[in-house]
Design a protein around this motif. Structure first.
Motif, mmCIF file in Angstrom:
data_model
loop_
_atom_site.group_PDB
_atom_site.id
_atom_site.type_symbol
_atom_site.label_atom_id
_atom_site.label_comp_id
_atom_site.label_asym_id
_atom_site.label_seq_id
_atom_site.Cartn_x
_atom_site.Cartn_y
_atom_site.Cartn_z
ATOM 1 N N MET A 124 39.942 40.522 39.107
ATOM 2 C CA MET A 124 40.228 40.882 37.722
ATOM 3 C C MET A 124 41.404 41.845 37.632
ATOM 4 O O MET A 124 42.167 41.821 36.665
ATOM 5 C CB MET A 124 38.984 41.502 37.076
ATOM 6 C CG MET A 124 37.862 40.513 36.825
ATOM 7 S SD MET A 124 36.360 41.310 36.177
ATOM 8 C CE MET A 124 36.956 41.870 34.573
ATOM 9 N N TYR B 250 41.515 35.968 34.836
ATOM 10 C CA TYR B 250 40.136 36.464 34.797
ATOM 11 C C TYR B 250 40.055 37.621 33.792
ATOM 12 O O TYR B 250 40.260 38.780 34.153
ATOM 13 C CB TYR B 250 39.700 36.941 36.183
ATOM 14 C CG TYR B 250 39.912 35.930 37.282
ATOM 15 C CD1 TYR B 250 39.258 34.713 37.270
ATOM 16 C CD2 TYR B 250 40.773 36.203 38.350
ATOM 17 C CE1 TYR B 250 39.439 33.779 38.291
ATOM 18 C CE2 TYR B 250 40.957 35.280 39.366
ATOM 19 C CZ TYR B 250 40.294 34.069 39.332
ATOM 20 O OH TYR B 250 40.475 33.158 40.337
ATOM 21 N N ASN B 251 39.770 37.298 32.530
ATOM 22 C CA ASN B 251 39.775 38.325 31.483
ATOM 23 C C ASN B 251 38.395 38.893 31.186
ATOM 24 O O ASN B 251 38.235 39.713 30.289
ATOM 25 C CB ASN B 251 40.401 37.778 30.194
ATOM 26 C CG ASN B 251 39.719 36.500 29.724
ATOM 27 O OD1 ASN B 251 38.610 36.179 30.170
ATOM 28 N ND2 ASN B 251 40.383 35.763 28.858
ATOM 29 N N SER B 252 37.368 38.444 31.913
ATOM 30 C CA SER B 252 36.029 38.996 31.751
ATOM 31 C C SER B 252 35.249 38.785 33.041
ATOM 32 O O SER B 252 35.628 37.952 33.887
ATOM 33 C CB SER B 252 35.293 38.334 30.586
ATOM 34 O OG SER B 252 34.961 36.988 30.891
ATOM 35 N N SER C 170 33.875 35.104 33.150
ATOM 36 C CA SER C 170 34.875 34.074 33.456
ATOM 37 C C SER C 170 35.340 34.160 34.900
ATOM 38 O O SER C 170 35.585 33.144 35.557
ATOM 39 C CB SER C 170 36.075 34.204 32.513
ATOM 40 O OG SER C 170 36.796 35.398 32.769
ATOM 41 N N ARG D 271 41.111 48.391 32.369
ATOM 42 C CA ARG D 271 40.980 47.124 33.087
ATOM 43 C C ARG D 271 39.964 47.249 34.219
ATOM 44 O O ARG D 271 40.072 48.132 35.064
ATOM 45 C CB ARG D 271 42.332 46.672 33.651
ATOM 46 C CG ARG D 271 42.293 45.320 34.349
ATOM 47 C CD ARG D 271 43.638 44.957 34.960
ATOM 48 N NE ARG D 271 44.677 44.811 33.963
ATOM 49 C CZ ARG D 271 45.971 44.611 34.256
ATOM 50 N NH1 ARG D 271 46.363 44.578 35.513
ATOM 51 N NH2 ARG D 271 46.854 44.487 33.280
ATOM 52 N N SER D 272 38.984 46.382 34.221
ATOM 53 C CA SER D 272 37.928 46.302 35.245
ATOM 54 C C SER D 272 37.055 47.559 35.316
ATOM 55 O O SER D 272 36.289 47.718 36.263
ATOM 56 C CB SER D 272 38.520 46.006 36.635
ATOM 57 O OG SER D 272 39.186 47.127 37.181
#
Length: 283
Positions: A46, A53-55, A58, A263-264
């Motif tokens: 991610m 890979y936005n989630s 996913s 992010r992440s």
């Protein structure tokens, strides 16, 4: 009473004590990070491929569909051996430097003792971890690069030399130093707070189960706070090792200031909080 205290202090100052702390740190850090490998695979992908890979969902389903269940354990050797080396230095040297700092700094500077001791230990811990992290991140985010440590180490050395193993040392220190300082300080203060205000008894007067309960709660708090503080540097490390940017400043510009903190982050807190709690429990 004083004689017993003096004997305990002398015992803790012996090399055998610090050696046991290092072994405890190796086993606790190595095993917990090994168990968290699937979450780490999701986190790294991610960070390196945020558009694809936005989630978490996913990333998980796409990786399984494209590479199969075995992808979730890619880089397990780097996780185990790398973080075992880091844990041995982090915990063993922390205890050693804490005893030295306590002799130099006055009692009212307990927080300073925790910060100085953890920062000093973490420099050595990061140097030990860095080569393993360099190979692990590439194995997880670049499947064609290598299968694991056995072929990843010689391949990275052949292509980039010894400097390739330490490409991300500066951001790794930027991640590990604040994390370690905040983690140890938060843990020590959380333990004091829980005994004084929640348990309302001295540690010596509590059962082993109660002591371990306090350790787990303080460890989880320490891991959660530390993961938020160190998240930006963690993303930069993944970006540099996977050559998404050629320099530290370029990586920061490409990632974006806000994205470095967000992010992440949920999966990292999910990963680090329980891992640190288990490390302190096993330690």
């Amino acid at each position: 009473m004083m004689k017993g205290v003096e004997e305990r202090i002398c015992e803790e100052m012996r090399p055998k004590y610090y050696g046991l702390c290092a072994i405890g740190g190796m086993l606790s850090a190595g095993t917990t990070h090994l168990a968290m490998t699937p979450l780490d695979v999701l986190k790294v992908n991610m960070q390196v491929h945020p558009i694809k890979y936005n989630s978490i969902a996913s990333c998980f389903t796409t990786l399984l569909r494209e590479q199969g269940p075995s992808v979730l354990w890619r880089g397990w050797a780097g996780k185990f051996y790398g973080y075992a080396a880091q844990g041995g230095c982090r915990f063993g040297l922390y205890e050693y430097f804490k005893s030295l700092s306590s002799d130099i700094l006055v009692d009212r500077n307990r927080s300073l003792v925790f910060f100085v001791s953890s920062a000093s230990a973490e420099v050595f811990a990061s140097l030990a971890l860095c080569p393993f992290e360099a190979v692990k991140v590439r194995v997880q985010a670049q499947p064609p690069f290598a299968k694991g440590l056995a072929d990843g180490f010689p391949k990275l050395y052949a292509s980039e030399g010894i400097l390739g193993f330490y490409r991300g040392l500066v951001p790794l220190l930027g991640r590990s130093l604040p994390f370690s300082m905040v983690m140890f300080s938060t843990f020590e203060h959380s333990v004091d707070f829980l005994y004084r205000n929640i348990v309302k008894r001295r540690k010596e007067d509590c059962s082993k189960a109660q002591q371990l309960g306090v350790t787990c709660l303080a460890g989880y708090a320490a891991g959660s706070v530390g993961s938020f503080i160190s998240n930006p540097a963690d993303i930069i490390v993944a970006s540099l090792y996977n050559k998404k940017a050629d320099s530290l400043m370029l990586a920061i510009r490409k990632i974006g200031f806000l994205n470095m903190f967000t992010r992440s982050l949920p999966i990292r807190m999910l990963l680090v909080g329980p891992a640190v709690a288990l490390q302190w429990l096993f330690y």
